[in-house]
Design a protein around this motif. Structure first.
Motif, PDB file in Angstrom:
ATOM      1  N   GLU A   1       0.824  -1.206   0.000  1.00 51.06           N
ATOM      2  CA  GLU A   1       0.000   0.000   0.000  1.00 51.06           C
ATOM      3  C   GLU A   1       0.865   1.265   0.000  1.00 51.06           C
ATOM      4  O   GLU A   1       0.361   2.361   0.252  1.00 51.06           O
ATOM      5  CB  GLU A   1      -0.932  -0.010   1.218  1.00 51.06           C
ATOM      6  N   ASP A   2       2.161   1.103  -0.296  1.00 56.07           N
ATOM      7  CA  ASP A   2       3.126   2.212  -0.345  1.00 56.07           C
ATOM      8  C   ASP A   2       3.228   2.948   0.984  1.00 56.07           C
ATOM      9  O   ASP A   2       3.331   4.173   1.037  1.00 56.07           O
ATOM     10  CB  ASP A   2       2.783   3.207  -1.465  1.00 56.07           C
ATOM     11  N   ARG A   3       3.215   2.172   2.068  1.00 55.78           N
ATOM     12  CA  ARG A   3       3.406   2.739   3.396  1.00 55.78           C
ATOM     13  C   ARG A   3       4.787   2.336   3.913  1.00 55.78           C
ATOM     14  O   ARG A   3       5.239   1.215   3.700  1.00 55.78           O
ATOM     15  CB  ARG A   3       2.330   2.248   4.368  1.00 55.78           C
ATOM     16  N   LEU A   4       5.428   3.259   4.619  1.00 55.59           N
ATOM     17  CA  LEU A   4       6.768   3.065   5.149  1.00 55.59           C
ATOM     18  C   LEU A   4       6.696   2.735   6.637  1.00 55.59           C
ATOM     19  O   LEU A   4       5.994   3.403   7.390  1.00 55.59           O
ATOM     20  CB  LEU A   4       7.595   4.346   4.967  1.00 55.59           C
ATOM     21  N   LEU A   5       7.465   1.734   7.062  1.00 51.95           N
ATOM     22  CA  LEU A   5       7.508   1.361   8.468  1.00 51.95           C
ATOM     23  C   LEU A   5       8.492   2.248   9.217  1.00 51.95           C
ATOM     24  O   LEU A   5       9.647   2.402   8.809  1.00 51.95           O
ATOM     25  CB  LEU A   5       7.941  -0.101   8.618  1.00 51.95           C
TER      26      LEU A   5
ATOM     27  N   HIS B   1      13.313  -1.845   0.439  1.00 55.82           N
ATOM     28  CA  HIS B   1      12.767  -3.195   0.296  1.00 55.82           C
ATOM     29  C   HIS B   1      11.249  -3.139   0.404  1.00 55.82           C
ATOM     30  O   HIS B   1      10.701  -2.375   1.204  1.00 55.82           O
ATOM     31  CB  HIS B   1      13.338  -4.119   1.378  1.00 55.82           C
ATOM     32  N   ARG B   2      10.580  -3.961  -0.419  1.00 53.17           N
ATOM     33  CA  ARG B   2       9.111  -4.019  -0.430  1.00 53.17           C
ATOM     34  C   ARG B   2       8.633  -5.350   0.128  1.00 53.17           C
ATOM     35  O   ARG B   2       9.269  -6.379  -0.083  1.00 53.17           O
ATOM     36  CB  ARG B   2       8.576  -3.892  -1.865  1.00 53.17           C
ATOM     37  N   VAL B   3       7.508  -5.319   0.828  1.00 51.90           N
ATOM     38  CA  VAL B   3       6.809  -6.520   1.278  1.00 51.90           C
ATOM     39  C   VAL B   3       5.333  -6.347   0.944  1.00 51.90           C
ATOM     40  O   VAL B   3       4.851  -5.214   0.837  1.00 51.90           O
ATOM     41  CB  VAL B   3       6.969  -6.758   2.800  1.00 51.90           C
ATOM     42  N   ASP B   4       4.632  -7.456   0.772  1.00 49.49           N
ATOM     43  CA  ASP B   4       3.182  -7.358   0.592  1.00 49.49           C
ATOM     44  C   ASP B   4       2.549  -6.872   1.893  1.00 49.49           C
ATOM     45  O   ASP B   4       1.768  -5.942   1.906  1.00 49.49           O
ATOM     46  CB  ASP B   4       2.590  -8.702   0.178  1.00 49.49           C
ATOM     47  N   SER B   5       2.894  -7.552   2.970  1.00 54.62           N
ATOM     48  CA  SER B   5       2.431  -7.179   4.299  1.00 54.62           C
ATOM     49  C   SER B   5       3.406  -7.790   5.295  1.00 54.62           C
ATOM     50  O   SER B   5       4.231  -8.627   4.933  1.00 54.62           O
ATOM     51  CB  SER B   5       1.009  -7.679   4.552  1.00 54.62           C
ATOM     52  N   LEU B   6       3.304  -7.368   6.551  1.00 49.91           N
ATOM     53  CA  LEU B   6       4.204  -7.874   7.560  1.00 49.91           C
ATOM     54  C   LEU B   6       3.591  -7.691   8.934  1.00 49.91           C
ATOM     55  O   LEU B   6       3.180  -6.585   9.293  1.00 49.91           O
ATOM     56  CB  LEU B   6       5.554  -7.136   7.503  1.00 49.91           C
ATOM     57  N   ASN B   7       3.494  -8.785   9.671  1.00 49.35           N
ATOM     58  CA  ASN B   7       3.140  -8.707  11.083  1.00 49.35           C
ATOM     59  C   ASN B   7       4.449  -8.524  11.825  1.00 49.35           C
ATOM     60  O   ASN B   7       5.305  -9.408  11.816  1.00 49.35           O
ATOM     61  CB  ASN B   7       2.424  -9.974  11.547  1.00 49.35           C
ATOM     62  N   ILE B   8       4.634  -7.381  12.441  1.00 50.63           N
ATOM     63  CA  ILE B   8       5.894  -7.039  13.092  1.00 50.63           C
ATOM     64  C   ILE B   8       6.129  -7.965  14.288  1.00 50.63           C
ATOM     65  O   ILE B   8       5.263  -8.120  15.143  1.00 50.63           O
ATOM     66  CB  ILE B   8       5.897  -5.568  13.564  1.00 50.63           C
TER      67      ILE B   8
END
Length: 166
Positions: free
Chosen positions: A21-25, A100-107
């Motif tokens: 979703e083009d969001r940065l952690l 780096h890109r991920v689809d999603s990530l549970n931290i």
């Protein structure tokens, strides 16, 4: 301003980790010396450790995401300069950033150090629009134009030198 010459009082490897979703952690660090600051995942490079190896290690420790150093590609941006951070660090610092890109990530923060457990007040995914409009202290400086360029054009042929934020 050009990057300072080494040797460095501290050298870090950081990751601009974005989801589909083009969001940065970012991590919100607290400090007694100054207001909170939002930082990307990453941290110090150990003696003799390659910068991409350090970035992959830090990403695993701070988020639970396992990637190989090669999956991170090349450094996309760097910043550095002089800083005095109390009794902890005094001297030239350099920060190298990977994208780096991920689809999603549970931290998974179970790899946090004791310091990180105490200092990190919040973990949040930020949209570029949120980063553009926030009054929060987010580093590195020049992050929004860098992210827009990375999302539009992909990694640059040569790393981008960002302004120093101290």
């Amino acid at each position: 301003m050009p990057l300072p010459e080494g040797p460095y009082a501290r050298r870090t490897a950081r990751v601009l980790l974005m989801d589909k979703e083009d969001r940065l952690l970012l991590f919100k660090f607290g400090s007694r010396r100054r207001n909170h600051v939002w930082l990307t995942p990453g941290g110090g490079i150990d003696e003799g450790e390659a910068v991409n190896v350090a970035a992959a290690r830090e990403l695993r420790e701070e988020t639970g995401l396992v990637v190989t150093p090669e999956q991170l590609g090349e450094v996309v941006a760097t910043t550095g300069g002089y800083a005095e951070l109390g009794s902890w660090i005094k001297g030239n610092i350099r920060e190298d950033f990977f994208f780096h890109r991920v689809d999603s990530l549970n931290i998974d923060s179970s790899g946090f150090t004791d310091y990180e457990r105490k200092a990190i007040a919040e973990i949040r995914w930020w949209s570029v629009a949120d980063l553009e409009s926030t009054a929060e202290n987010v580093v590195p400086w020049g992050l929004v134009p860098l992210l827009k360029s990375l999302l539009r054009d992909g990694p640059p042929a040569n790393f981008v030198e960002l302004p120093w934020h101290h």
